[in-house]
Design a protein around this motif. Structure first.
Motif, mmCIF file in Angstrom:
data_model
loop_
_atom_site.group_PDB
_atom_site.id
_atom_site.type_symbol
_atom_site.label_atom_id
_atom_site.label_comp_id
_atom_site.label_asym_id
_atom_site.label_seq_id
_atom_site.Cartn_x
_atom_site.Cartn_y
_atom_site.Cartn_z
ATOM 1 N N TRP A 221 31.313 55.048 24.692
ATOM 2 C CA TRP A 221 30.647 56.010 25.149
ATOM 3 C C TRP A 221 29.166 54.846 24.675
ATOM 4 N N THR B 167 23.288 59.305 28.635
ATOM 5 C CA THR B 167 23.751 59.878 27.218
ATOM 6 C C THR B 167 23.532 59.715 26.318
ATOM 7 N N THR C 17 22.939 61.167 22.199
ATOM 8 C CA THR C 17 23.387 61.941 21.347
ATOM 9 C C THR C 17 22.520 63.267 20.122
ATOM 10 N N LEU D 56 26.571 63.841 23.564
ATOM 11 C CA LEU D 56 27.654 63.549 23.051
ATOM 12 C C LEU D 56 27.407 63.955 21.404
ATOM 13 N N GLU E 19 32.198 65.513 22.999
ATOM 14 C CA GLU E 19 31.361 65.599 24.291
ATOM 15 C C GLU E 19 31.229 66.615 25.340
#
Length: 381
Positions: free
Chosen positions: A110, A119, A121, A165, A189
């Motif tokens: 990750w 990604t 979060t 995420l 996810e």
């Protein structure tokens, strides 16, 4: 600003980051506010330039630098606008859970894309009806073979729309006594079956920051996505709240500094009754009082940052800073808007945006009433 914890390399970094924001952020900020979203393209540009997760170890794609660089990023983002708060949440609130409690496999899976901005979060704690009462959340995750079945609803989730995420606080043992001992953290996810997003919430302020409801209905989360040990979730949350609340205090302090700067410029140029309103004694007294409070706040905050970087336990002091600086920011916003007169109520003036953005700082990361109970406990009351 002569911060006690910063060296020459930090200031070189600040100048570089400020130039980046002037080019890639400031010209578009109003548009993002109107669109109610910071575009993912900006996150990727942040990542490309090394402005995401700077303290993540180089083996996972980060720069492995000290936390002073994160402080600079948070300060400069806040100087542009409070709607960039989600980046600080990503860098300094969510990612530390992965670096501290994640397995080697989880980190390698990750962290690299979190550093690049591919990604995004979020962390999901708050539930409808269970705001500050974290120990009694109702979201459950029951082990079923190789997966947890996650059920529940979260709300007020920063980065909720963009998030790829999400660290979810849930009960893996709903019968635990006391209740907090049954709490765990699961990493969910994007596109996990049973995970959906509710409304993008329409807030009073922080218009460009995406805040959403998250819904989990028999959401099948691989047991490999358990973060740390089962039943230790509440402990992990408590361990990380010091830095989260310090981030809020930093943003509040920078916001007050910016509001004072805006107001000083305005009162010097605005004339009434034949002279600049900065020449009126009432105006001077108000500004002097604010400037003094802001200077004292900065001195206290800088010392706390230095102590935090040294690894000291300063939970009580951070609670003081989070409470006092967010209350000060709200008061400064009111007074600065008043000194702007009618123009302060116009959207084209930055003080109007600051006025509506700052109040939530006294609510999130634990309400200021919760901060006072923490301080009271540490005073032995």
């Amino acid at each position: 600003m002569n911060h006690v914890y910063l060296k020459d390399e930090h200031e070189i970094f600040r100048r570089s980051f400020r130039r980046f924001l002037q080019k890639e952020c400031v010209p578009y900020y109003d548009e993002w506010e109107e669109n109610r979203l910071v575009p993912r393209s900006f996150w990727r540009k942040m990542g490309e330039q090394g402005f995401l997760c700077p303290d993540v170890d180089e083996s996972y794609g980060g720069n492995g630098v000290d936390w002073g660089f994160s402080v600079i990023i948070n300060e400069e983002l806040e100087r542009v606008g409070s709607s960039l708060v989600g980046i600080g949440l990503h860098n300094d609130i969510v990612i530390p859970y992965l670096t501290s409690y994640g397995t080697e496999e989880q980190k390698r899976k990750w962290l690299p894309t979190c550093v690049t901005g591919e990604t995004i979060t979020a962390i999901a704690m708050t539930e409808p009806g269970y705001g500050s009462d974290l120990a009694n959340i109702q979201t459950t995750a029951i082990l079923d073979g190789d997966h947890y079945l996650l059920n529940g609803q979260k709300t007020f989730i920063t980065n909720g729309i963009h998030a790829d995420l999400v660290i979810v606080a849930c009960k893996t043992n709903p019968q635990a006594v006391p209740p907090h001992k049954g709490m765990s953290l699961l990493v969910v996810e994007r596109n996990t079956p049973g995970f959906t997003r509710g409304r993008k919430l329409n807030k009073v302020g922080l218009h460009a920051q995406d805040t959403a409801e998250l819904i989990f209905e028999d959401c099948r989360v691989p047991k490999e996505n358990l973060l740390g040990e089962e039943g230790k979730g509440f402990t992990y949350l408590m361990e990380k709240l010091q830095q989260e609340r310090l981030i809020v205090a930093i943003a509040a302090q920078v916001s007050t500094e910016r509001m004072l700067e805006l107001t000083l410029d305005y009162v010097k140029s605005r004339k009434a009754f034949g002279k600049a309103i900065s020449k009126f004694q009432n105006t001077q007294f108000k500004l002097v009082e604010m400037a003094t409070d802001i200077e004292m706040g900065r001195t206290f905050l800088d010392q706390l940052i230095a102590e935090h970087m040294e690894g000291k336990d300063i939970v009580a002091k951070v609670s003081m800073a989070k409470w006092k600086l967010t209350e000060m920011a709200r008061d400064v916003a009111t007074q600065c808007m008043q000194l702007h007169g009618g123009y302060g109520y116009m959207e084209e003036y930055e003080i109007a945006r600051r006025y509506r953005d700052i109040p939530v700082a006294s609510i999130y990361a634990g309400t200021n009433e919760i901060m006072k109970t923490i301080i009271a406990k540490n005073l032995g009351l």
